[in-house]
Write a protein that holds these residues in place. Sequence first.
Motif, PDB file in Angstrom:
ATOM      1  N   ALA A   1       0.859  -1.247  -0.182  1.00 39.15           N
ATOM      2  CA  ALA A   1      -0.018  -0.015  -0.125  1.00 39.15           C
ATOM      3  C   ALA A   1       0.708   1.201   0.192  1.00 39.15           C
ATOM      4  O   ALA A   1       0.568   2.145  -0.819  1.00 39.15           O
ATOM      5  CB  ALA A   1      -0.841  -0.023   1.154  1.00 39.15           C
ATOM      6  N   MET A   2       1.823   1.279   0.770  1.00 34.79           N
ATOM      7  CA  MET A   2       2.817   2.353   0.646  1.00 34.79           C
ATOM      8  C   MET A   2       3.494   2.520  -0.592  1.00 34.79           C
ATOM      9  O   MET A   2       3.586   3.820  -0.966  1.00 34.79           O
ATOM     10  CB  MET A   2       3.825   2.200   1.778  1.00 34.79           C
ATOM     11  CG  MET A   2       3.272   2.484   3.209  1.00 34.79           C
ATOM     12  SD  MET A   2       4.702   2.421   4.513  1.00 34.79           S
ATOM     13  CE  MET A   2       4.271   1.049   5.304  1.00 34.79           C
ATOM     14  N   LEU A   3       4.061   1.644  -1.215  1.00 34.27           N
ATOM     15  CA  LEU A   3       4.829   1.629  -2.482  1.00 34.27           C
ATOM     16  C   LEU A   3       3.712   2.077  -3.648  1.00 34.27           C
ATOM     17  O   LEU A   3       4.026   2.948  -4.284  1.00 34.27           O
ATOM     18  CB  LEU A   3       5.166   0.224  -2.921  1.00 34.27           C
ATOM     19  CG  LEU A   3       6.272  -0.216  -2.033  1.00 34.27           C
ATOM     20  CD1 LEU A   3       6.865  -1.507  -2.555  1.00 34.27           C
ATOM     21  CD2 LEU A   3       7.517   0.665  -2.267  1.00 34.27           C
ATOM     22  N   THR A   4       2.344   1.799  -3.543  1.00 36.49           N
ATOM     23  CA  THR A   4       1.351   2.215  -4.229  1.00 36.49           C
ATOM     24  C   THR A   4       1.116   3.862  -4.346  1.00 36.49           C
ATOM     25  O   THR A   4       0.832   4.533  -5.092  1.00 36.49           O
ATOM     26  CB  THR A   4      -0.008   1.463  -4.580  1.00 36.49           C
ATOM     27  OG1 THR A   4      -0.395   1.396  -3.020  1.00 36.49           O
ATOM     28  CG2 THR A   4       0.565  -0.103  -5.089  1.00 36.49           C
ATOM     29  N   LEU A   5       1.111   4.074  -2.916  1.00 34.11           N
ATOM     30  CA  LEU A   5       0.959   5.896  -2.684  1.00 34.11           C
ATOM     31  C   LEU A   5       2.072   6.354  -3.258  1.00 34.11           C
ATOM     32  O   LEU A   5       1.947   7.704  -3.437  1.00 34.11           O
ATOM     33  CB  LEU A   5       0.703   5.913  -1.048  1.00 34.11           C
ATOM     34  CG  LEU A   5      -0.814   5.238  -0.626  1.00 34.11           C
ATOM     35  CD1 LEU A   5      -0.607   5.609   0.810  1.00 34.11           C
ATOM     36  CD2 LEU A   5      -1.881   5.771  -1.244  1.00 34.11           C
ATOM     37  N   ARG A   6       3.189   6.034  -3.352  1.00 35.29           N
ATOM     38  CA  ARG A   6       4.461   6.704  -3.669  1.00 35.29           C
ATOM     39  C   ARG A   6       4.241   7.038  -5.145  1.00 35.29           C
ATOM     40  O   ARG A   6       5.055   7.869  -5.669  1.00 35.29           O
ATOM     41  CB  ARG A   6       5.861   5.949  -3.270  1.00 35.29           C
ATOM     42  CG  ARG A   6       5.993   6.049  -1.835  1.00 35.29           C
ATOM     43  CD  ARG A   6       7.283   5.347  -1.573  1.00 35.29           C
ATOM     44  NE  ARG A   6       8.285   6.202  -1.939  1.00 35.29           N
ATOM     45  CZ  ARG A   6       9.739   5.855  -1.875  1.00 35.29           C
ATOM     46  NH1 ARG A   6       9.899   4.569  -1.736  1.00 35.29           N
ATOM     47  NH2 ARG A   6      10.515   6.627  -2.413  1.00 35.29           N
ATOM     48  N   LYS A   7       3.585   6.016  -5.837  1.00 34.32           N
ATOM     49  CA  LYS A   7       3.684   6.286  -7.465  1.00 34.32           C
ATOM     50  C   LYS A   7       2.907   7.530  -7.991  1.00 34.32           C
ATOM     51  O   LYS A   7       2.107   8.100  -7.574  1.00 34.32           O
ATOM     52  CB  LYS A   7       3.342   5.123  -8.349  1.00 34.32           C
ATOM     53  CG  LYS A   7       4.343   3.898  -7.868  1.00 34.32           C
ATOM     54  CD  LYS A   7       3.913   2.754  -8.596  1.00 34.32           C
ATOM     55  CE  LYS A   7       4.818   1.563  -8.467  1.00 34.32           C
ATOM     56  NZ  LYS A   7       4.676   0.483  -8.862  1.00 34.32           N
TER      57      LYS A   7
END
Length: 170
Positions: free
Chosen positions: A164-170
């Motif tokens: 979830a954190m990685l998808t928010l960074r994109k």
Amino acid sequence: MAAPLPQLAGLPPQQQPPPGALREISPVFLCRIGQETVQDIVTRTMEIFQITRATQLPNGVTQSHAVYQDRFGKLQEHLRQLALLFRKLRLLYERCVEMTSDLQEVPTELVPYVGEELVSVRSEPCSPGVIQERQEVLEKVHQKNQEMKVLMDQMRNLLWDVNAMLTLRK
């Protein structure tokens, strides 16, 4: 009578069974060859990934055609070897199943799953000490299974959070 396996010809001399033993190859020996084959498959696959990772995608800049052909040739050779190793593994598996098909016992699991009832096996009466020890071991196994389940749930939640954190960074 079992015919000799053609894939044994590729083994190093120290792993070759004695010439008279080709008819009497044991399933254990076949499993050992299978284990080595799986290790070879993993190694080849890692090499394929390394070659693929090192290959630069075309971006309009002229790259040496010879370098591209060399990497492509290596990749093709590794893929061909990988296909051969998988065929060899399949032959070993079929041969092992054929050799062990007459066994009466079906292998059982060493550690039962949580919630799964143990199949009762006919046995002679045991002393109370043995019964008590068996109960303690079963309780420990059930406790370990429960701990593993909790740990897997925690890891799953952690992975979800990271994704979830990685998808928010994109």
